[in-house]
Write a protein that holds these residues in place. Structure first.
Motif: not given
Length: 266
Positions: A153-161
């Protein structure tokens, strides 16, 4: 990417994000993958980095809210409720033509079919009680595989999620993937529309036809009859596969007169 734990502070953070209209990444029970959920389709698609009107699934674990809007008889409604709540598949079900999809269901509908995700899981009961129905998609960016643990998850989404870390509540030794999708075809019955973790594990265990077995288990559970009385009956006759079942990937819907299939990815 902010990470919330399964504690009071984490619940407050995820709750606030959903109230603001943001998407959040949530765990689902093993052997399912993480999902992206929000109160609007556009929020889900924005988090996934794809067009804002891309179809998504409706997440409403209270099946009695959805059932009246489906073109299914009472027996098939009960069967679908079991498939969503117990087998935890995703399902494509026909909408009642004389009813029309209500506003909260319409974004998950295409070509007279509704895409439904009905997973109920005790660790998320508080969230679904407050926010369901939600819209939901697989936790991945376009072209990527659905995330099955926090690291992915952490490698696939930006800091806003925001992401709710559920790794400690899941059996990480098991294979995980997105759900199998079943589709009800009027006049024909149920078919596998997209391969997923349920039918994959069934095949890996060397068992017989997944769809026939699953429908037989549903009928046995609902009628409280021995499985042996159902294998060669209705479940066996209705078990068939679509062309889309022979490949992994997007769920495909074809509208009346359409020249090509449209993607209905979860």
């Amino acid at each position: 990417m902010p990470v919330a734990r399964f504690d009071e502070a984490g619940r407050l953070a995820v709750d606030a994000a959903l109230e603001r209209g943001d998407a959040v990444v949530l765990p689902t029970p093993s052997p399912l993958a993480y999902v992206v959920a929000a109160k609007t389709v556009s929020a889900v698609n924005r988090a996934k980095g794809r067009p804002r009107d891309q179809p998504v699934a409706l997440w409403e674990p209270r099946f009695e809210q959805v059932a009246p809007h489906l073109a299914l008889d009472e027996a098939e409604r009960r069967r679908l409720g079991w498939l969503l709540g117990v087998e935890r598949v995703t399902a494509l079900a026909p909408l009642a033509t004389n009813d029309g999809a209500p506003g909260w269901l319409a974004p998950a509908a295409r070509y007279g079919m509704a895409l439904l995700f009905g997973v109920a899981w005790e660790p998320l009961a508080w969230l679904l009680e407050r926010h369901a129905p939600l819209f939901v998609g697989s936790a991945n960016r376009p072209g990527g595989l659905p995330a099955v643990d926090l690291r992915q998850v952490l490698t696939g989404f930006g800091p806003e999620v925001w992401v709710l870390d559920g790794d400690s509540l899941r059996d990480r030794a098991r294979p995980h993937a997105s759900t199998t999708t079943l589709r009800f075809v009027p006049g024909c019955g149920w078919e596998i529309h997209r391969r997923g973790i349920q039918d994959t594990l069934h095949a890996t265990a060397g068992r017989s036809d997944y769809l026939a077995d699953t429908l037989a288990r549903a009928d046995a559970a609902l009628a409280r009859r021995p499985l042996a009385r159902r294998h060669e009956g209705r479940a066996g006759r209705q078990a068939r596969r679509s062309r889309a079942a022979d490949r992994d990937g997007h769920v495909l819907l074809r509208g009346p007169g359409a020249r090509r299939a449209r993607s209905h990815e979860v």
